[in-house]
Structure formats: C-alpha cells, structure tokens
Design a protein around this motif. Structure first.
Motif, PDB file in Angstrom:
ATOM      1  N   PHE A 168      15.273  28.451 -84.972  1.00  0.00           N
ATOM      2  CA  PHE A 168      15.637  27.342 -85.845  1.00  0.00           C
ATOM      3  C   PHE A 168      14.947  27.559 -87.178  1.00  0.00           C
ATOM      4  O   PHE A 168      13.726  27.691 -87.236  1.00  0.00           O
ATOM      5  N   ASP A 226       3.897  18.701 -84.646  1.00  0.00           N
ATOM      6  CA  ASP A 226       4.601  17.998 -83.565  1.00  0.00           C
ATOM      7  C   ASP A 226       6.045  18.432 -83.476  1.00  0.00           C
ATOM      8  O   ASP A 226       6.614  18.611 -82.393  1.00  0.00           O
ATOM      9  N   TYR A 227       6.673  18.595 -84.616  1.00  0.00           N
ATOM     10  CA  TYR A 227       8.073  19.014 -84.624  1.00  0.00           C
ATOM     11  C   TYR A 227       8.195  20.423 -84.053  1.00  0.00           C
ATOM     12  O   TYR A 227       9.107  20.718 -83.285  1.00  0.00           O
ATOM     13  N   ARG A 281      14.588  25.702 -73.840  1.00  0.00           N
ATOM     14  CA  ARG A 281      15.664  25.287 -72.938  1.00  0.00           C
ATOM     15  C   ARG A 281      16.973  25.976 -73.310  1.00  0.00           C
ATOM     16  O   ARG A 281      17.719  26.463 -72.460  1.00  0.00           O
ATOM     17  N   ARG A 282      17.266  26.027 -74.610  1.00  0.00           N
ATOM     18  CA  ARG A 282      18.521  26.656 -75.028  1.00  0.00           C
ATOM     19  C   ARG A 282      18.518  28.145 -74.699  1.00  0.00           C
ATOM     20  O   ARG A 282      19.517  28.690 -74.220  1.00  0.00           O
ATOM     21  N   ARG A 292      15.380  26.584 -91.654  1.00  0.00           N
ATOM     22  CA  ARG A 292      16.021  25.623 -92.542  1.00  0.00           C
ATOM     23  C   ARG A 292      17.244  26.225 -93.204  1.00  0.00           C
ATOM     24  O   ARG A 292      18.224  25.533 -93.457  1.00  0.00           O
ATOM     25  N   TRP A 297      13.367  14.144 -87.696  1.00  0.00           N
ATOM     26  CA  TRP A 297      12.981  14.065 -86.293  1.00  0.00           C
ATOM     27  C   TRP A 297      11.868  13.046 -86.103  1.00  0.00           C
ATOM     28  O   TRP A 297      11.884  12.258 -85.166  1.00  0.00           O
ATOM     29  N   HIS A 298      10.893  13.063 -86.995  1.00  0.00           N
ATOM     30  CA  HIS A 298       9.798  12.093 -86.895  1.00  0.00           C
ATOM     31  C   HIS A 298      10.312  10.665 -87.000  1.00  0.00           C
ATOM     32  O   HIS A 298       9.877   9.774 -86.262  1.00  0.00           O
ATOM     33  N   SER A 337      12.366  18.257 -89.904  1.00  0.00           N
ATOM     34  CA  SER A 337      11.076  17.792 -89.382  1.00  0.00           C
ATOM     35  C   SER A 337      10.878  16.319 -89.692  1.00  0.00           C
ATOM     36  O   SER A 337      10.544  15.508 -88.821  1.00  0.00           O
ATOM     37  N   LEU A 352      13.550  26.078-101.425  1.00  0.00           N
ATOM     38  CA  LEU A 352      14.719  26.565-100.695  1.00  0.00           C
ATOM     39  C   LEU A 352      16.025  26.255-101.401  1.00  0.00           C
ATOM     40  O   LEU A 352      16.574  25.164-101.292  1.00  0.00           O
ATOM     41  N   TYR A 392      17.083  20.319 -99.077  1.00  0.00           N
ATOM     42  CA  TYR A 392      16.340  21.591 -99.010  1.00  0.00           C
ATOM     43  C   TYR A 392      15.228  21.768-100.029  1.00  0.00           C
ATOM     44  O   TYR A 392      14.197  22.356 -99.741  1.00  0.00           O
ATOM     45  N   LEU A 396       4.638  22.886 -95.186  1.00  0.00           N
ATOM     46  CA  LEU A 396       5.647  22.230 -96.014  1.00  0.00           C
ATOM     47  C   LEU A 396       6.966  22.044 -95.256  1.00  0.00           C
ATOM     48  O   LEU A 396       7.697  21.091 -95.485  1.00  0.00           O
ATOM     49  N   HIS A 397       7.268  22.974 -94.366  1.00  0.00           N
ATOM     50  CA  HIS A 397       8.606  22.976 -93.765  1.00  0.00           C
ATOM     51  C   HIS A 397       8.694  22.216 -92.452  1.00  0.00           C
ATOM     52  O   HIS A 397       9.774  21.754 -92.076  1.00  0.00           O
ATOM     53  N   ALA A 398       7.600  22.119 -91.741  1.00  0.00           N
ATOM     54  CA  ALA A 398       7.668  21.458 -90.438  1.00  0.00           C
ATOM     55  C   ALA A 398       6.288  21.024 -89.990  1.00  0.00           C
ATOM     56  O   ALA A 398       5.301  21.713 -90.252  1.00  0.00           O
ATOM     57  N   SER A 399       6.252  19.905 -89.272  1.00  0.00           N
ATOM     58  CA  SER A 399       4.975  19.430 -88.760  1.00  0.00           C
ATOM     59  C   SER A 399       4.679  20.136 -87.435  1.00  0.00           C
ATOM     60  O   SER A 399       5.572  20.700 -86.801  1.00  0.00           O
ATOM     61  N   VAL A 419      12.887  22.479 -77.070  1.00  0.00           N
ATOM     62  CA  VAL A 419      14.341  22.513 -77.253  1.00  0.00           C
ATOM     63  C   VAL A 419      14.863  23.953 -77.236  1.00  0.00           C
ATOM     64  O   VAL A 419      15.839  24.272 -76.544  1.00  0.00           O
ATOM     65  N   HIS A 472       7.939  20.237 -80.422  1.00  0.00           N
ATOM     66  CA  HIS A 472       9.192  19.715 -79.882  1.00  0.00           C
ATOM     67  C   HIS A 472      10.278  20.789 -79.897  1.00  0.00           C
ATOM     68  O   HIS A 472      11.014  20.982 -78.928  1.00  0.00           O
ATOM     69  N   LEU A 473      10.363  21.522 -80.995  1.00  0.00           N
ATOM     70  CA  LEU A 473      11.367  22.585 -81.104  1.00  0.00           C
ATOM     71  C   LEU A 473      11.132  23.673 -80.058  1.00  0.00           C
ATOM     72  O   LEU A 473      12.077  24.286 -79.574  1.00  0.00           O
TER      73      LEU A 473
END
Lengths: 290, 161, 806
Positions: A186, A265-266, A276-277, A188, C796-797, C793, C729, C709, A260-263, A273, A269-270
């Motif tokens: 995954f 926690d995310y 599983r995929r 962006r 989702w939060h 992200s 981006l 983005y 900057l792009h994702a926490s 996900v 979580h990913l």
C-alpha cells in the motif's frame, strides 16, 4: 543541486573494485544503479571522497540457477529481472515484487544489489529476501562470507557490509512445488516506497501448509520476518480463520514509526490488512497449483 | 578534484564526444556540452522524469547518471525521435492530435518514457499506460490527453507493423 | 462582430506544439547569453534566527567564484518590496539581520558554473542565533508567541472586519445555525519548470536587463524597480519564448529578480540562476494554509439567511505582495453562487515561520469554496434535505444577471440552475443515490458529493486595497488602485501577411493558437496564414500593471484585446478600400479576407491593400495615418476601486462550475476511489474546446493534489518536511481521474467575444466536492471532513475514532 567533487574510479573487475575500496578505508562509496546514491549526491547529503562505479564490471551481472536457488549478480538490473524468463519460471513472486519497484526507467538502471545494500526500510527486495530466507554474498579483503537477512539488515539504511566490503551476489531459493505467493503493498501513489508491504509464499500439500514464508517491510528500521505468523499457518493451515489469526498476530509483531505519510497505528493496521490479503491470495493460488 | 575524462558516445545516431568532469551529470552534459536542450531538468532526484532519455534503447533518468557513464553507449533524446526528413514519430503526431501537451516542459521526458513503454508492451491497456506514464510528472494536462495519445500511437504503430 | 465564424469554437491543433514536440522549445535555461556566470543561493537552515555574522572570505577565494552577495549588499543597495498593508514589514530580496523561514536566501555566490558555485556555498560560514519558531496561525497570535518582525510588534500582518447586510439580524431570525472549523493545507502547483533568471547590468547606460520566466501581473516590474532603486525605464524584463507552466507560482518570482539583479549589478557579469527543486519546495511560493471558523444561519426550508466567517491565513515569514490577496481576491464572490445578503467576514492575515505565499491556481477560491460548500452540505444534513435541493433553493437565478453581490461583485452572466441540473443529469444523480442505497445496505462506503463555484476571472487590481481600512482610503491624497487591461496589436506586412502581437506571457495555455483563431475569423483568413508573436519585453510592448496571464484572465481580457485590435485593423482596411473604390465605407463589406463592394462585387484583396498602404503612401485617404496596424488596449469600466463600504468588483468576468463526484472508501485501508467525476463549466464563449478541456483536466488535478496528496508540511520547529518530490506528492497518471465534462454557455456581456476566463477552473471545486463526497460516504460512521489533505492514514484515524464511539 549538483554533486560535490569526488575522485572517480570505474574498475573492470571485482578485485580491482575491492582494491580501490580498501585504499579509501571506508571513505569511498560504491555506485551501482545510482537511483538512490545519485539523488543523495545531488542533494549533497553525501560527500564521499570517491565513487567506485561498478557499472563496468560485467562479471557482476548474471542470473543463474544453482543449488536450489536463483543467484543474482549484484549489478543485475531490476529491469532484467522483470523480464527474465528464468525468474518468471522459478520465482514469479520476484517478478511481482519487481514491478512495484519505482518505475520502468528507474529499473533500467537500478540493481538488485544496490537496492539491497541501500536497505531502505520500505523497499521491496529486502522484504522479499527476508521472507524467502535468501542469502547475501559479501566479499572483502578478508575473504568471502554469506550473510542471512536477519544479520544483514541491521537498522535504518544500515547493513552488515563492512568498510572495504561489497555485496557480490544475492541468492534466493526457487519456488517450492505446490506453492502460492503474493506481494501486497500500500502506497500513496504508484511507484512510491510502500507505506507497508507484505511478501508471502505458502507451500500447501494436501491441505496442510508445509511451509509459510512471510515478511513485512515499512514497519520498522528493517524488514521483519514474521515467524510467529508462519508458525500459525504451518500449524493451522491456510483457511480463513487461520489467516485471520495470522494477520492479527502480524500486527502485534511490528513496531512501526509515524511520519508525514502514515501514523504508526495506521501502519500496524495496514500490516494486518495486507497480511490477510497477501495470505488469502497466496493460499488461493497454492490451492490452484495443487 | 577529479580530472576531466574523455567521453565518446553515439547520440541520436551521430557520434559525439567531449570532456567531462566525473561529477558532471549526464543531463547537464547533453544540454550544455552537446547543446541538445530538448531534455529538461525538473527535480534532479529522479522523480519528475523530465530528464528521461533512452540509454542503449531503454528509458533512464539522465539526472541520476554521470556523463562519464555514457562513454561507449548509444543514447537517444527527443531530438532523435522524429525521422531524419522531419516526419514526426507516431507518438509525437498523436501527442499533437490529442492535445497531450500544454507548456511542453515534461513532454520530451513523457515521449521517451512512452516510447520505452510501447517497446516492452506494444498492446497496453489503459491501466498499463497510466502505470507506465506514472514515471513522468505533468502539472498542466491532467494526463488525459497523454493517455489518449499513447493509445492512438500504440494502435498506429501496431497496424503499420 | 467577426467577419466569419469559422475558427473560433474549433478544437484546432496547437501552433505551439510542433517545436515543443521535437525538443526545440526555448525555455529560460536553454537560452544562450554571453559572459554568463552561475549563481547558487545559500539558504537558512533555521526557521527563525538572528544572523550574527557571515564570513564569505573562503567562498570568495574558491575556484571560479567572481563574487558573493550578502544581506549587507541588499541593505545598502536595495529597498524592501512594497506591500499593500500598513504593518511595517520590511521584506528585502534576502535576509538582512534575521531569517524567518527555512530556505530564506542568506547569500548568493556567482561562479563560472553551478557546480563550483555550490561548492563555494559550502565554504560560507554563518553564525546564527536560533530563536523559537512558530508555525501555527492561531498560536502565532497568542500573547507569548515568538514575534517575527519586531518593528511590527505582532505577527498579524493585516486584519479586516467587514460586514455586509445585517448578519446579526439574520442569525437572530435563524431557525437553524451550524458552525464548523475548517483547516485548509499549504500547497503549491509546483510547475515542472522552476524559476529561471538571467540578469545583466549595463554599467554604461545604467540598464539592468533581466530575462526570466515570470508571469503577470506586471506590477512586479515597478515593484522590482523600486526595490532596486532603479528608474523604471532603466529596468528591462524579457521573457523567453517558452515558459514551463506557472499556475500563479511564477508571479512570485520577483524577489529573486531583485536578488539576481542585485548580484548582476554587484559583480558586473551576466548572472544566471536556475532554481533547483529543493529550493522550489522550500522557498518559492504556495497558497496559504488557513484555519477558518464558519457559521451559517438558515431557515428550516433550506434558505440561507447569512454567514459569518473568521479566518486566519498563514502567509509565512513575510507578507509578500500581492498578499493579502489570499483573503481578498474573491471578495466580490464571497457569497458564492447564492443569494443570501448578510455576511460578516473577519480576515486575519498572519505571519509565521513558513515559506512565503502568493497566487496559486485557484487563488483563495479553493479555500473559500471548501468552506462554503461544506457548510451547505452540513446544512443539508441538519435539515435532512437533499444537498442538491438546498443548493437549488439558494441559487442566484438566471434572470438576475448582471447580478451585484452585497460585496460589490458584478456577476456578468450565468444560469446556475441550468448548469447545476446539467451536472446532475450527466452524473445521473438519482441513479447514484439509488446505487448508494444498495451499497449502504451491503455495508459499503459509497458517497456522492456536490460542489458549485462562481469562477472569477480577470482580477481588478483594486481588490488588494481592501486590506486598508476605509478611513485610510478615504483620506485626501490617497491614490486608489483599480483596473484590468490587456493589449494586442495586429499588423499587415508589406506583402500582405498578418502578424498578431501580444505580451501575455503564456505558460502553456495556447495563446498563439487562440489568438490566431480569433484574428482569422475577424479578417476572414486562415489561422496558419497568421504569425502570432507572444513576447513580453517591458521596453518594447504595450502593457500595464495588471497585464499578463494569471487569475484566468486571458480567456476574458486577452481574447477581447485580440478581437478588438483585429476589428480596428479591419475598419482601417475597409476605410482604405472604400477610398480606393471611391465609395462610402458603408458600401464595403469585409469578406473572405478581402474588401468587397456590396453592390457590384468588386474585390480588393488584403494583399493589394497592403501593397498600396505600404508601397504607395499617396493612396492613403487624407487624414488617415500611414501604417497598416492597429493596437487595442482592452479594459473593463466596472473594474473600480473599492468604495468606503468595502464593496469592490474584485474580478471582471465570472464563470460557473457545478460538480458531482461519486467515491467509494475501502473500509480496510481508507483508500478513496473516485468512481465518477462530472464537471460542468460555464465560461461563456469557448474559443478552442480542446484547450478548454485541457485546462479543466489540469485544474482538476491540481485541486485533487491539494485535497489528497500534496502538502508543504512543517514540524513544530519550522523545519520543512516535504523538501523533495519523495515527500511532496505530485499526482501521476496513475492517480489522475477521468472527467465527464459538459458545458453551458452564458456569454459575458462585458467581453468582446463573450468569453470568460477558465484557467483555474476545477482547482477551486475539487477540494470541496471530494470532501463532500467522502463525508457522504462516511455518513454511516458520522465522520465529517473538515481538514485536508485527506490522506489514507488521517482518514483511517477518523474512521477508527468514529467506530470506537459506536
């Protein structure tokens, strides 16, 4: 954004390259495909005393099958791997992963050795090599050694390659019979370094998962082999319930950071996900190959 | 400081040579030393693709290469895309017909990337075209005209054999 | 009235394309100049710091270096740039004693080539005393916040509180009041070609010549002349033949024109500076980030009675002209497409330790419509009405045009209900809602979003003076500002060939093609018989402070000037012909590229007329000037200065956009998939539909970039987090969206051809429509989008938080 000055060498053999490296005592950098290093140089984030350009060493570029492994010379281009009939036949998961590495023009120059030696924590090849229990062959003044992924990837952009040493070859076991595989990532935008990616190979014999190979990337400083996840599958098979349990376990194993792009926690979580995929797709394919 | 080296290669079918300090980027050599300014600089870190050329027949970012690495190679830039008599390459013709350029700055890189894309995959789906073109950034067109142009060019190149 | 109606409206292939397609474009970096040296700029690594000292001695001695410029040179030789606020902010072309954002220029090295210049940068020693930084607009106004400009004493660069109508009464009478807080991100259009400047000072004549890829408005010329202490007629600005995109960003190049101009004056050589991407992302220009508090008063039947809005625009370390346009550019259309009459606006323009802002595609309208259109959807949700119906009940109606808004905007033409219905029809809105029902029943997150916008084009220069209180503007001796103009010349050569001349600085909009189509129709010839030259040179062209291509103006004022000039020339040709034929001019018609006697069919060709006018001046009628050319300078009578009630027609033509978007959210990854995107535009008469479609696609993707983005993010210490394209981006072909485009045509009564501008187009609406669509998709969870960008992200939060509450 122009590179700082450096001494430049373009040796024609591995021995020559090592000799030059030795002379600089760690102050020289190896130039492989340049897709990472040249950007760093242009930003002047790196100012090595010398560049040792490996692009004129033909003996470093090959793909062969030996000892149940595919063996790649470090300077083999990603593009070459992408279109290799041998790789398509013996390790198609690698083709799937390669297609996600940057873009075709970056794969023209980018190499497997460069990618693995650079060890970006979100890169595809390190994840693959970790999942499939590959080997890195290093050579230095003191000789040749073979290093496994857990020892090779030591931290953020840090590997076991010692000063004066270079990566010669990457070895990956060929796909076992009765296997399915999947690479899930995954990001962006297409071609970006993944936020999280999962490499999975499942060998399924008569409904039993005889071997599960799973690794995650983007979830910490190094790619992470998800052994506990593998154990769940090897114990309970690759049905929906087992996959769900395995995926949940995967999320517990990773310790990602926020940026900057994702926490974090995310990312956690990913992990669940995408695991599983990846496992679902790999299991489906394994069933089909049975 | 490293001594300039002699660099000899073929570009757009013609042999060219010059002297390049090792740290000189290939894109700067092409633009400044060879005077071929069709190849553009947009980011100098290998993401925007404006500097894309063909290196031994394969698309590569010339901002991430050193001029000395081109010694002995065969290069093609946008200036070499049309036929010697000026007839536009099907990609160029299709770009024109489909309004696939506005400011024209990304266009040379886009053309070279599209050329390579069609060479490895002469029958791409729209998805494959978009994935392939994601190698080059455009801020003007929203990519629609470019995608249509590549589709048209692919068809024409297929039918002309 | 054009002589023929053959070319305008046709999707002609562009005349600009052939040379661009074969790599023969000539951009600033491609041009060759004698004695050229290269500049590199040393930039501050700190967001906020005092400069204790700069030691350039090692740099001066470095190989190839011919000179170094520092803040002391700027202080001695230049003046701060003028800006339209009273706060005494001193903004020089480089840092003097303080740096106020990461990337601010601190020194310039001029050397034989860029490599050597960058090597010398590494040798400059700067002793900084870091100071606490502030990046949040609200924090910056707190009593104990770090102050950026001591002489201002606060970080508030400008504040206006403006009331139209009676919002207090509206809110008192309201049956429904909703309020929301919005956050709009800092992002910029990042053209693939960066800033490029070549400056050369002729010491003998005292003339500084600067070639660069600037765009309008050309107010940047007097601004720079003043800053450099040069008489304006000793400063020459020239553009290269091709400019690689701008989208507003290159209008903010002028501080660098000052900086590199200064370097040329000091060193005596020709100085070339091509901005690199890192510099561009750190220190060029972007839109503002904004925090806004909005309230809406309405009746239960959906009628909007009034709005209140208090917002904080973050202009970065210095307020730079034309800010505070970030707040006031759309003042004339602050009411959007709706007929409510009561509005209270509290505009706060704040400085923090971020990079500077200025016009960026959609300038201020992306922010405005994000707020307004989200509020309309929030109202719809509150009163449980279809958001389409709420809009219908509030639209300005077709019979109300030209429509004067309470803030002074004069909407020239439009049919908002018709355009809106068209969007709903093309999108099959009812069908989408049915699909949504099914999807929701199956647990899928499917949403439909709507957004409309009044699309302003051709800024009236007067709008910026709204930043000044009326009591200042009302003083005797105050010189108001107003106006919007563009010039064009059409001429015929001695052998009868036509040249059209403009100085509009296009950056990819296809002006040469468009102008050829217009002139071809006016003169009854073909576009490829005409040579169009669009070259800006402040010494040789006709221009004004408002001229140029920005604010979507060319479609409106540029096409008008071109048509008018061609018509004037045609008039002259008819006069000439009638004199030749010895008949009154009324008996002569212009047809198929020649003058035709209305009765006996006698024809005098353009070539023959040129032959007489050029070669035999005796054949010109007495009283008529020799020469076969006509210049028109088109301007708008309604482009007036603001009045003392803060009303101003901030733009001159107003188009309309109506959009429908359908999305589905992946419940696992929170990825947004756009399933359908319909956009209906009314930009009056369309000259070239292919070019128009290209502008809509490009504008939409800029809006999408900002919504999903792109972000020029900073940490708490003011460090830029997106300093390369790895982190900033830009959407690729893979992320780009397919559009269903439809048009409605309401010709403008104010332009020669009835055309309006549309260059910014959907960049104004996409943030709103996607925020509405995503909110709608997440209605089962109760998630409301109030902040952009909507990254996976963040989304989702929001979803997780909402899920955990249930």
């Amino acid at each position: 954004m122009k590179p700082p000055p450096f001494e430049y060498h373009d040796p024609k053999t591995v021995d020559e390259a090592l000799a030059i490296l030795g002379r600089y005592g760690g102050e020289a950098r190896l130039l492989a495909g340049g897709q990472s290093l040249m950007a760093l140089l242009n930003f002047r984030l790196s100012s090595p005393a010398a560049l040792v350009d490996l692009n004129r060493i033909p003996e470093l570029s090959y793909i062969k099958e030996e000892g149940g492994q595919l063996r790649f010379g470090a300077m083999t281009r990603q593009r070459q791997i992408e279109f290799s009939p041998l790789v398509a036949k013996r390790l198609p998961l690698m083709i799937e992963a390669t297609r996600m590495v940057g873009h075709l023009p970056t794969r023209t120059r980018g190499t497997i050795g460069g990618s693995i030696a650079h060890a970006d924590p979100s890169a595809e090849y390190p994840a693959l090599v970790t999942a499939l229990d590959g080997e890195m062959v290093l050579r230095g003044a003191s000789g040749t050694r073979v290093v496994k992924p857990a020892d090779f990837f030591q931290g953020f952009l840090t590997t076991a390659i010692a000063p004066g040493e270079m990566l010669l070859e990457v070895r990956i076991p060929v796909t076992p019979a009765h296997s399915g595989w999947a690479f899930e990532e995954f990001s962006r935008r297409h071609g970006d370094f993944a936020i999280v990616e999962i490499a999975a190979m499942l060998t399924v014999d008569n409904g039993r998962c005889t071997r599960a190979q799973v690794a995650a990337s983007g979830v910490g400083g190094t790619p992470l082999k998800l052994r506990p996840v593998e154990e769940i599958l090897e114990r309970e098979g690759v049905g929906e319930k087992a996959i769900a349990e395995a995926s949940a376990r995967a999320a517990e194993l990773v310790d990602p950071t926020s940026d900057l792009h994702a926490s974090a926690d995310y990312r956690r979580h990913l992990t669940r996900v995408l695991t599983r995929r990846a496992l679902t797709r790999a299991a489906l394919q394994a069933r089909g190959n049975n | 400081m490293a001594e300039p080296r002699k660099v000899r290669f073929k570009i757009n079918g013609a042999p060219r040579e010059g002297l390049a300090e090792p740290r000189k980027l290939l894109v700067d050599f092409i633009r400044d030393d060879l005077g071929l300014t069709g190849t553009h600089i947009g980011c100098e870190h290998g993401i925007c693709g404006a500097c894309t050329i063909l290196f031994n027949g394969e698309a590569a970012r010339s901002c991430l290469m050193l001029a000395v690495q081109a010694d002995g190679a065969e290069l093609m830039t946008v200036e070499g895309l049309a036929a010697p008599d000026g007839t536009l390459h099907p990609l160029q013709q299709a770009f024109w017909e489909h309004h696939a350029l506005q400011c024209g700055f990304c266009t040379p890189g886009m053309l070279m990337a599209a050329w390579d894309l069609l060479r490895v995959n002469p029958t791409p789906t729209e998805d494959e075209i978009r994935t392939g073109l994601s190698a080059v950034l455009c801020r003007c067109t929203g990519y629609q005209g470019i995608v249509e142009a590549v589709k048209t060019a692919a068809e024409r190149m297929r039918s002309s054999g | 009235m054009a002589a023929t109606q053959k070319w305008v409206g046709q999707p002609l292939k562009r005349a600009e394309d052939p040379h661009l397609l074969v790599g023969q474009g000539v951009f600033i970096a491609d041009q060759l100049f004698p004695n050229v040296h290269h500049a590199a700029v040393l930039r501050s690594p700190h967001a906020h710091a005092r400069i204790r000292s700069i030691d350039v001695s090692a740099a001066l001695g470095a190989p190839g270096v011919v000179g170094v410029v520092t803040g002391q040179d700027a202080l001695k030789l230049t003046r701060p740039f003028a800006v339209g606020v009273r706060a005494p902010v001193k903004y020089y072309c480089m840092a003097i004693d303080k740096v106020r954002f990461v990337g601010e220029p601190v020194a310039v090295v001029v050397a034989a080539d860029r490599y050597l210049a960058e090597d010398a940068l590494d040798l400059i020693q700067v002793d900084y005393e870091p100071l606490p930084a502030v990046v949040d607009v609200e924090r910056a106004l707190e009593a104990d916040a770090p102050i950026l400009h001591e002489e201002v004493g606060s970080n508030l660069a400008c504040h206006r509180h403006i009331v139209y109508g009676d919002p207090e009464a509206a809110f008192a009478a309201a049956e429904v009041v909703i309020s929301e807080r919005f956050v709009f991100p800092k992002y910029g259009s990042t053209p693939i070609e960066t800033y490029g400047i070549v400056a050369s000072f002729d010491r003998t004549g005292g003339v500084l010549t600067i070639h660069s890829n600037f765009m309008g408005p050309f107010i940047l010329h007097p601004l720079t002349a003043r800053a450099l202490n040069l008489p304006e007629n000793k400063l020459r600005f020239v553009v290269p033949p091709d400019i690689g995109g701008s989208f507003g960003i290159k209008s903010s190049i002028f501080p660098y024109l000052g900086l590199i101009g200064l370097a040329a004056m000091k060193t005596g050589v020709t100085v070339k500076w091509i901005e690199d991407r890192r510099e561009h992302l750190l220190a060029s220009s972007s839109g503002t980030d904004r925090i806004a508090y909005r309230e809406l008063a309405a009746r239960r039947d959906g009628t909007i009675l009034g709005m209140r809005s208090r917002w904080y625009d973050n202009v970065g370390g210095y307020i730079r002209s034309p800010e505070p346009g970030c707040s006031f550019r759309p003042i004339g259309n602050w009411f959007g497409a709706y007929r409510f009459q009561n509005l209270e606006a509290d505009a706060n323009v704040v400085m923090t330790n971020k990079s500077l802002t200025g016009p960026n595609r959609g300038y201020a309208c992306g922010h405005l419509y994000f707020e307004i259109e989200r509020m309309v959807d929030l109202l719809a949700e509150k009163i449980e009405m279809d958001p389409a119906e709420v809009r219908r009940r509030n639209f300005i109606q077709a019979d109300e045009f030209p429509y004067r808004t309470p803030s002074g905007g004069l909407y020239d033409s439009g049919d908002y209900p018709a355009a809106f219905e068209k969007a709903l029809e093309v999108a099959d809105y009812a069908g989408l809602r049915r699909e949504q029902e099914k999807a929701r029943a199956a647990g899928r997150l499917f949403g439909v979003g709507l957004a409309v916008a009044v699309d302003p084009s051709v800024s009236n220069m007067g709008y910026v003076t709204i930043a000044l209180d009326p009591e200042i503007r009302g003083r005797p001796g105050y010189l108001p500002k107003s106006g919007a103009l563009e010039a064009a010349t059409v001429k015929v050569d001695p052998l009868g060939k036509v040249i059209g001349l403009m100085a509009s600085t296009p950056q990819g909009q296809g002006h040469r093609t468009i102008v050829a189509q217009i002139i071809a129709d006016e003169l009854g010839i073909t576009p490829d018989e005409i040579t169009i030259v669009d070259e800006m040179d402040t010494f040789t062209r006709v221009w004004g402070i408002s001229s140029g291509t920005y604010s979507s103006r060319f479609g409106s004022v540029g096409t008008s000037a071109a048509a008018l000039a061609a018509r004037r020339l045609r008039e002259k040709l008819i006069q000439l012909a009638s004199y030749l034929m010895e008949v009154p001019p009324e008996s002569v018609v212009w047809s198929e590229g020649g003058a035709r006697h209305a009765n006996n069919g006698q024809v005098v060709s353009l070539k023959e007329l040129a032959g007489r006018a050029h070669w035999n001046l005796e054949s010109i009628p007495p009283g008529m000037e020799a020469g076969l050319e006509a210049t028109a300078v088109f301007s708008f009578p309604e482009a007036k200065a603001p009045d003392l009630q803060d009303r101003v027609n901030s733009s001159n033509t107003y188009g309309f956009i109506a959009e429908v978007m359908a999305v589905e959210i992946d419940p696992d990854t929170a990825a947004i998939k756009i399933l359908k995107y319909v956009t209906v535009h009314d930009a009056g008469q369309i000259i070239n539909p292919a070019i128009v479609e290209g502008q809509i696609y490009g504008g939409a993707l800029h809006g999408l970039g900002g919504a999903l983005y792109e972000e020029m993010a900073y940490d708490e210490q003011g460090q830029a987090l997106a300093g390369s394209f790895m982190d900033y981006l830009v959407p690729t072909a893979h992320e780009a969206v397919k559009l269903d485009i439809a048009h409605v045509v309401s010709p403008s009564p104010f332009t020669t051809l009835g055309a309006k501008g549309l260059g910014e187009s959907s960049s104004m609406t996409v943030p709103a429509v996607i925020a509405n669509a995503v909110t709608d998709a997440l209605k089962p969870l109760g998630v409301k989008i109030r902040e952009l960008p909507i990254t996976p992200s963040r989304l989702w939060h929001l979803m997780e938080t909402a899920r955990s509450k249930r």
